[in-house]
Design a protein around this motif. Structure first.
Motif, mmCIF file in Angstrom:
data_model
loop_
_atom_site.group_PDB
_atom_site.id
_atom_site.type_symbol
_atom_site.label_atom_id
_atom_site.label_comp_id
_atom_site.label_asym_id
_atom_site.label_seq_id
_atom_site.Cartn_x
_atom_site.Cartn_y
_atom_site.Cartn_z
ATOM 1 N N PRO A 125 0.650 -1.035 -0.249
ATOM 2 C CA PRO A 125 0.200 -0.229 -0.491
ATOM 3 C C PRO A 125 0.832 1.298 0.036
ATOM 4 C CG PRO A 125 -0.731 -1.159 2.149
ATOM 5 C CD PRO A 125 0.986 -2.185 0.795
ATOM 6 N N ALA A 126 1.878 1.347 0.496
ATOM 7 C CA ALA A 126 2.865 2.561 0.239
ATOM 8 C C ALA A 126 4.642 2.501 0.901
ATOM 9 C CB ALA A 126 2.540 3.171 2.144
ATOM 10 N N VAL A 127 5.074 3.146 -0.498
ATOM 11 C CA VAL A 127 6.305 3.589 -0.258
ATOM 12 C C VAL A 127 7.027 4.617 -0.331
ATOM 13 C CG1 VAL A 127 8.256 2.526 -1.229
ATOM 14 C CG2 VAL A 127 6.770 0.790 -1.709
ATOM 15 N N THR A 128 7.715 5.732 0.611
ATOM 16 C CA THR A 128 8.367 6.257 -0.182
ATOM 17 C C THR A 128 9.735 5.984 0.046
ATOM 18 O OG1 THR A 128 8.185 6.505 2.847
ATOM 19 C CG2 THR A 128 6.311 8.068 1.452
ATOM 20 N N GLU A 129 10.129 6.902 -0.480
ATOM 21 C CA GLU A 129 11.905 6.730 -1.166
ATOM 22 C C GLU A 129 12.437 8.057 -1.185
ATOM 23 O OE1 GLU A 129 12.419 2.639 -3.368
ATOM 24 O OE2 GLU A 129 11.041 3.856 -3.982
ATOM 25 N N SER A 130 14.105 8.241 -1.078
ATOM 26 C CA SER A 130 14.315 9.267 -1.450
ATOM 27 C C SER A 130 16.276 9.010 -1.858
ATOM 28 C CB SER A 130 14.557 10.202 -0.066
ATOM 29 O OG SER A 130 15.626 9.835 0.443
ATOM 30 N N PHE A 131 16.205 9.761 -2.385
ATOM 31 C CA PHE A 131 18.050 9.545 -2.992
ATOM 32 C C PHE A 131 18.319 10.798 -3.019
ATOM 33 C CE2 PHE A 131 17.389 7.043 -6.887
ATOM 34 C CZ PHE A 131 17.171 5.804 -6.972
ATOM 35 N N THR A 132 19.558 10.847 -1.410
ATOM 36 C CA THR A 132 19.991 12.459 -0.997
ATOM 37 C C THR A 132 21.251 12.398 -1.562
ATOM 38 O OG1 THR A 132 18.263 12.211 0.869
ATOM 39 C CG2 THR A 132 20.469 14.029 0.453
ATOM 40 N N LEU A 133 21.700 13.563 -2.528
ATOM 41 C CA LEU A 133 23.110 13.167 -2.920
ATOM 42 C C LEU A 133 23.531 14.839 -2.707
ATOM 43 C CD1 LEU A 133 20.854 12.809 -5.726
ATOM 44 C CD2 LEU A 133 23.324 12.893 -6.498
ATOM 45 N N THR A 134 24.893 14.717 -1.638
ATOM 46 C CA THR A 134 26.069 15.673 -1.665
ATOM 47 C C THR A 134 27.379 15.336 -1.547
ATOM 48 O OG1 THR A 134 26.742 13.800 0.778
ATOM 49 C CG2 THR A 134 25.208 15.409 1.067
ATOM 50 N N LEU A 142 25.854 9.272 -3.054
ATOM 51 C CA LEU A 142 24.496 9.018 -2.658
ATOM 52 C C LEU A 142 23.759 8.115 -1.918
ATOM 53 C CD1 LEU A 142 22.302 8.440 -6.210
ATOM 54 C CD2 LEU A 142 21.142 7.786 -3.922
ATOM 55 N N VAL A 143 23.107 8.709 -1.277
ATOM 56 C CA VAL A 143 22.449 7.823 0.050
ATOM 57 C C VAL A 143 20.389 7.246 -0.332
ATOM 58 C CG1 VAL A 143 21.850 7.466 2.472
ATOM 59 C CG2 VAL A 143 23.908 8.830 1.382
ATOM 60 N N TYR A 144 20.492 6.447 -0.866
ATOM 61 C CA TYR A 144 19.099 6.036 -0.279
ATOM 62 C C TYR A 144 18.803 5.297 0.899
ATOM 63 C CZ TYR A 144 15.714 2.530 -1.526
ATOM 64 O OH TYR A 144 13.861 1.577 -1.113
ATOM 65 N N GLU A 145 16.938 5.524 1.517
ATOM 66 C CA GLU A 145 16.796 5.829 2.815
ATOM 67 C C GLU A 145 15.438 5.863 1.598
ATOM 68 O OE1 GLU A 145 18.334 7.062 6.178
ATOM 69 O OE2 GLU A 145 18.565 8.530 4.923
ATOM 70 N N GLY A 146 14.509 5.051 2.594
ATOM 71 C CA GLY A 146 13.014 4.707 1.824
ATOM 72 C C GLY A 146 12.360 4.022 3.432
ATOM 73 N N GLU A 147 11.033 3.885 3.156
ATOM 74 C CA GLU A 147 9.848 2.724 4.212
ATOM 75 C C GLU A 147 8.681 2.550 3.432
ATOM 76 O OE1 GLU A 147 8.895 4.882 8.053
ATOM 77 O OE2 GLU A 147 6.768 5.009 7.297
ATOM 78 N N LEU A 148 8.665 1.299 4.023
ATOM 79 C CA LEU A 148 7.659 0.105 2.663
ATOM 80 C C LEU A 148 6.669 -0.059 3.749
ATOM 81 C CD1 LEU A 148 8.103 -2.504 0.093
ATOM 82 C CD2 LEU A 148 7.443 -3.077 2.792
ATOM 83 N N ALA A 149 5.217 0.031 3.833
ATOM 84 C CA ALA A 149 4.024 -0.572 4.710
ATOM 85 C C ALA A 149 3.143 -0.913 3.924
ATOM 86 C CB ALA A 149 3.587 1.225 4.913
ATOM 87 N N THR A 150 2.347 -1.985 4.699
ATOM 88 C CA THR A 150 1.604 -3.452 4.476
ATOM 89 C C THR A 150 0.379 -2.573 5.243
ATOM 90 O OG1 THR A 150 2.976 -4.617 5.600
ATOM 91 C CG2 THR A 150 4.214 -4.348 3.402
#
Length: 189
Positions: A125-134, A142-150
């Motif tokens: 039902p839900a996923v949020t993710e980000s690619f952060t570039l520094t 490049l850092v990838y982080e996210g959250e997956l919800a069920t």
């Protein structure tokens, strides 16, 4: 005669379960009931890239904002485009290419430091993710982080446990491609 009816009912139930599973896996069946929601982290995954941050950002956003390569057109279809956000369908081959999972996500761009993804339709039902570039040394981190919800408590948690590793592996392959392409572009005179 009773055993024939039971056999037919069992076959129908099995076929329905198989169709439901295939629908969930491929993203054709979106199940979002909003009860018993559980979340789990995705990542972090960190990749150091020997290329300037702007170049890395351009590689990430090219399939969405620019002209996509033929290989990327097979994976990403932009459904709607705005000034800083797109709605895109992402296709991922499954089962050795026998099936294709399709997710639909919004992708938001904050040049040159961030790209955010939010699932609209997919196997969960839900996923949020980000690619952060520094900026990191002479290149980019490049850092990838996210959250997956069920949903549906333990059953959903079990499903998320199946989906998350494949999701993260797909992201890892994408990050590897981004690194390769950005480093190739940076090496050009």
């Amino acid at each position: 005669m009773v055993w024939i009816g039971a056999a037919v009912a069992t076959a129908v139930a099995g076929a329905g379960a198989a169709a439901g599973y295939l629908g969930l896996v491929t993203g054709a069946l979106a199940l979002d009931v909003g009860v018993g929601r559980r979340s789990r982290p995705l990542g972090p995954q960190t990749v150091d890239i020997a290329a300037p941050r702007e170049a890395v950002f351009d590689v990430i956003t090219q399939p969405y904002l620019g002209r996509a390569t033929r290989a990327m057109r097979e994976k990403v279809l932009v459904v709607e485009r705005g000034s800083d956000m797109v709605l895109a369908a992402h296709r991922t081959p499954l089962a050795g290419g026998q099936l294709t999972a399709t997710t639909v996500e919004t992708v938001r761009f904050t040049r040159p430091e961030r790209v955010d993804f939010r699932l609209v339709r997919g196997p969960v039902p839900a996923v949020t993710e980000s690619f952060t570039l520094t900026e990191h040394g002479p290149g980019t981190r490049l850092v990838y982080e996210g959250e997956l919800a069920t949903d549906l408590w333990r059953a959903g948690q079990w499903w998320g446990g199946l989906v998350a590793p494949r999701w993260e592996a797909t992201v890892a392959a994408s990050l590897s491609s981004v690194r390769q392409e950005a480093e190739q572009r940076a090496a050009l005179p």
